[in-house]
Design a protein around this motif. Structure first.
Motif, PDB file in Angstrom:
ATOM      1  N   UNK A   1      46.924  43.501  30.481  1.00  0.00           N
ATOM      2  CA  UNK A   1      46.586  42.707  31.816  1.00  0.00           C
ATOM      3  C   UNK A   1      46.177  43.506  32.734  1.00  0.00           C
ATOM      4  N   UNK A   2      45.663  44.945  32.305  1.00  0.00           N
ATOM      5  CA  UNK A   2      45.432  45.838  33.259  1.00  0.00           C
ATOM      6  C   UNK A   2      44.190  45.558  33.916  1.00  0.00           C
ATOM      7  N   UNK A   3      43.291  45.029  33.584  1.00  0.00           N
ATOM      8  CA  UNK A   3      41.945  44.734  34.543  1.00  0.00           C
ATOM      9  C   UNK A   3      42.189  43.706  35.330  1.00  0.00           C
ATOM     10  N   UNK A   4      42.990  42.758  35.094  1.00  0.00           N
ATOM     11  CA  UNK A   4      43.302  41.699  35.974  1.00  0.00           C
ATOM     12  C   UNK A   4      44.484  41.902  36.877  1.00  0.00           C
ATOM     13  N   UNK A   5      45.473  42.591  36.677  1.00  0.00           N
ATOM     14  CA  UNK A   5      46.748  42.755  37.563  1.00  0.00           C
ATOM     15  C   UNK A   5      47.457  41.332  37.706  1.00  0.00           C
ATOM     16  N   UNK A   6      48.535  41.330  37.856  1.00  0.00           N
ATOM     17  CA  UNK A   6      49.374  40.115  37.932  1.00  0.00           C
ATOM     18  C   UNK A   6      48.736  39.285  39.468  1.00  0.00           C
ATOM     19  N   UNK A   7      48.199  40.075  40.274  1.00  0.00           N
ATOM     20  CA  UNK A   7      47.718  39.146  41.155  1.00  0.00           C
ATOM     21  C   UNK A   7      46.480  38.250  40.963  1.00  0.00           C
ATOM     22  N   UNK A   8      45.897  38.474  39.726  1.00  0.00           N
ATOM     23  CA  UNK A   8      44.527  37.789  39.528  1.00  0.00           C
ATOM     24  C   UNK A   8      44.982  36.873  38.269  1.00  0.00           C
TER      25      UNK A   8
END
Ligand code: PLP
Length: 403
Positions: free
Chosen positions: A194-201
């Motif tokens: 989930x590196x590119x998105x991050x948990x915010x996205x």
């Protein structure tokens, strides 16, 4: 439950320091002392919680781990109405976290089913290291769920589905919900980078994913100050036993200084991601209409093949994109050389806009036919859009482009 993402990012995992320090200090101590032998015994047997040795855990690292768990589950509850218990293990790098994941869940004879666009390091791990341990991988276009299902039907040895979405460097997105449903149906485990998105996205655990990994080096740290990684799992017992054992014995532990930098960075994740994503949309629109640009790969543009999937599972399309310049290798090299403000470098997710020309940099040694198979053409530029003032980013890119 804290209602705002930033409140969670700022407060989750923080405990009152015994010396009343406002910010959790960098616990630069390799070991922790026991009051007496009996206490040592209780700590080692797990009867009494407490730190023993920093390869196993450390208060600064614990706060960072707990923040990542809270952010990955922020704002939703599991079907039973409870918040999902998660366990995170902080690592020295994203690759260390991925290695712990693979080594703790797979054994000789198992296969990994993965999408063909993955971070190069992960690809090399599955291509060059894991086969030596008897773990092979099957690489497909997992955007096609029928293909994924056919592979699962005809390859009973597949133990894990491993995806990265959006993927490096093509920004392709796979359907997390669809693949997780297949994983459940065929009794496989599924892990998502989930590196590119991050948990915010994007929060893959919402869809029932078993494991999430991050290179915290990127947007989570956000300032380019430390390498790091985290492995999170929903099977807390597995995470506390097998995964913890493998992590401790492989020795890919994080260190307290990097954990401190990560904690500081994560507190502003929402603010930064909002600005990163806003700027990225502006840059994509600008590039899309530019005569020097042959193609823009950005999942926020309606013509991107994975736009619908990205919009289904992401809050915003993200800050990563790539463009293909007209004029191939020469155009790519010239463009990179003309940049004045944006930074020429590998990596991503920092405050400044980072540009990388894979054909002359990260993939310089990879034969052209091979890299083109993965979409890395001569004129491809990967961009991590920063949080500078948008007018300055656009001005710099504009003057660097050939018309
Ligand atoms: C998507 C993705 N996953 C994992 C990694 C590996 O992370 P690290 O460099 O922190 O080991 C990277 C590195 O660029 C990445 O882009």
């Amino acid at each position: 439950m804290l209602t705002g993402f930033s409140s969670t990012a700022i407060h989750a995992g923080h405990e009152q320091d015994p010396h009343y320090a406002h910010i959790t200090p960098i616990y630069a101590s390799s070991t922790y002392v026991f009051d007496n032998a009996e206490q040592g015994m209780r700590r080692f047997s797990g009867v009494e919680p407490g730190y023993i040795y920093s390869r196993w855990g450390n208060p600064t690292m614990t706060e960072a781990e707990q923040k990542t768990c809270a952010m990955e589950t922020h704002g939703w509850v599991a079907p039973d109405g409870k918040s999902l218990p998660l366990k995170a293990i902080l690592h020295a790098s994203g690759m260390a976290a991925i290695s712990t994941l693979m080594m703790s869940t797979l054994k000789s004879g198992d296969k990994i089913l993965s999408h063909y666009s993955l971070y190069g390091g992960t690809q090399e791990l599955t291509d060059r290291v894991l086969p030596g341990l008897g773990i092979e991988s099957l690489i497909l276009d997992l955007r096609d769920l029928n293909k994924a299902e056919d592979a699962l039907k005809s390859n009973p040895a597949i133990r894990m589905i491993y995806v990265e979405t959006p993927a490096n460097p093509t920004i392709q997105c796979v359907d997390i919900e669809g693949l997780t449903a297949l994983a459940r149906q065929y009794k496989k485990i599924i892990a998502c980078d989930n590196t590119f998105a991050t948990p915010y996205l994007q929060q893959p655990f919402r869809y029932g994913v078993d494991y999430v990994v991050h290179s915290t080096t990127k947007f989570l740290n956000g300032h380019g100050t430390a390498i790091g990684g985290v492995l999170l799992g929903r099977d807390v017992e597995f995470m506390e036993t097998r995964a913890t054992k493998v992590h401790r014995l492989l020795g890919g532990n994080a260190n307290p200084f990097d954990a401190y930098l990560l904690i500081t960075g994560m507190k502003t994740l929402e603010l930064r991601m909002e600005r990163h994503c806003h700027n990225a949309m502006e840059v994509a629109g600008f590039m899309d209409g530019h005569s020097g640009v042959a193609k823009v790969h950005y999942n926020g543009l309606p013509q991107h093949p994975d736009h619908a999937v990205a919009m289904k599972q992401m809050r915003h399309p993200g800050a990563m994109m790539s463009i293909e310049l007209k004029g191939g290798l020469k155009a790519g090299v010239n463009f990179m050389n003309r940049l004045k403000m944006c930074t020429r470098t590998v990596s991503l997710g920092t405050c400044d806009t980072l540009l990388c020309h894979p054909a002359s940099m990260t993939h310089y040694g990879v034969p052209k036919e091979q890299r083109e198979k993965y979409g890395i053409t001569d004129g491809l530029i990967r961009m991590s859009i920063g949080i500078e003032t948008i007018a300055d980013i656009l001005r710099d890119l504009d003057q660097a482009l050939e018309v």
